[in-house]
Design a protein around this motif. Structure first.
Motif, mmCIF file in Angstrom:
data_model
loop_
_atom_site.group_PDB
_atom_site.id
_atom_site.type_symbol
_atom_site.label_atom_id
_atom_site.label_comp_id
_atom_site.label_asym_id
_atom_site.label_seq_id
_atom_site.Cartn_x
_atom_site.Cartn_y
_atom_site.Cartn_z
ATOM 1 N N LEU A 59 0.818 -1.204 0.000
ATOM 2 C CA LEU A 59 0.000 0.000 0.000
ATOM 3 C C LEU A 59 0.858 1.263 0.000
ATOM 4 N N THR B 75 -3.000 4.801 -1.997
ATOM 5 C CA THR B 75 -4.102 3.892 -1.693
ATOM 6 C C THR B 75 -4.891 4.451 -0.518
ATOM 7 N N THR C 40 -9.201 0.078 -0.437
ATOM 8 C CA THR C 40 -8.369 -1.017 0.064
ATOM 9 C C THR C 40 -9.188 -2.061 0.810
#
Length: 208
Positions: free
Chosen positions: A103, A115, A120
């Motif tokens: 991420l 992100t 996510t």
């Protein structure tokens, strides 16, 4: 000899569960490091799907894999990882051995493109839904950048809420490096059992 870095730990979790010919997903292609790792792990008979919302990231991933002697079928998808279930063919649902998330933002790219938990968390749910029994999902978290701490904390809470009967979830971090150091959350999908689960953590019913 020191402990494994967070990236090495994520790779170790995945490598122990991947075999030549398997199907794997890089949910955040980024620089292509995980894409290349997965391609090498599954080999020429395997398949790798790599997601990213930036064409630059997919181009980097393609460049890393180019020239690999035993490259698998590589599908580069210019889509959000939140679209994973819809983007992956139905034929691979429940057959994916590993999904990797790294991420944050693309190193060397625009740091404003990061992100976010709004995409996510659905992506993590999608990852678990396409994993096969004993498949694993790993997420390397970066609390040091703007918005990174909130995303990391929400991913941790997501993992903590997973039912123990269906998943094992762990957190790997260095305790003495401050609160901004990256760390890993890893989740393994349990095997499916028939029959019933006994009380007091006794042995379970016959595996399917």
């Amino acid at each position: 000899m020191g402990f494994l870095s967070v990236l090495s730990f994520a790779h170790r979790c995945v490598s122990e569960r991947l075999r030549p010919g398997d199907i794997a997903v890089d949910a955040t292609a980024g620089t292509g490091a995980d894409t290349l790792f997965l391609c090498r792990a599954v080999g020429a008979k395997g398949t790798v799907y790599a997601f990213d919302i930036q064409q630059e990231a997919l181009d980097r991933a393609a460049g890393r894999v180019a020239g690999e002697p035993d490259a698998p079928k590589l599908h580069l998808l210019l889509r959000s990882h939140a679209d994973m279930r819809e983007a992956l063919p139905l034929s691979v649902h429940g057959r994916v051995s590993a999904v990797m998330f790294n991420l944050g933002y693309l190193p060397g790219g625009d740091p404003r493109i990061v992100t976010r938990p709004e995409s996510t968390l659905p992506a993590l749910d999608a990852a678990l839904s396409v994993l096969k029994p004993e498949g694993v999902a790993t997420a390397v978290l970066y609390p040091g950048h703007a918005g990174g701490r909130e995303e990391a904390e929400r991913v941790e809470r997501w993992a903590e809420a997973l039912p123990e009967s269906d998943y094992q979830a762990i957190v790997y971090r260095f305790a003495n490096r401050g609160g901004h150091s990256p760390y890993v959350v890893a989740v393994q999908k349990r095997k499916v059992y028939i029959g019933y689960r006994r009380d007091n953590n006794e042995s379970e019913a016959q595996q399917r």
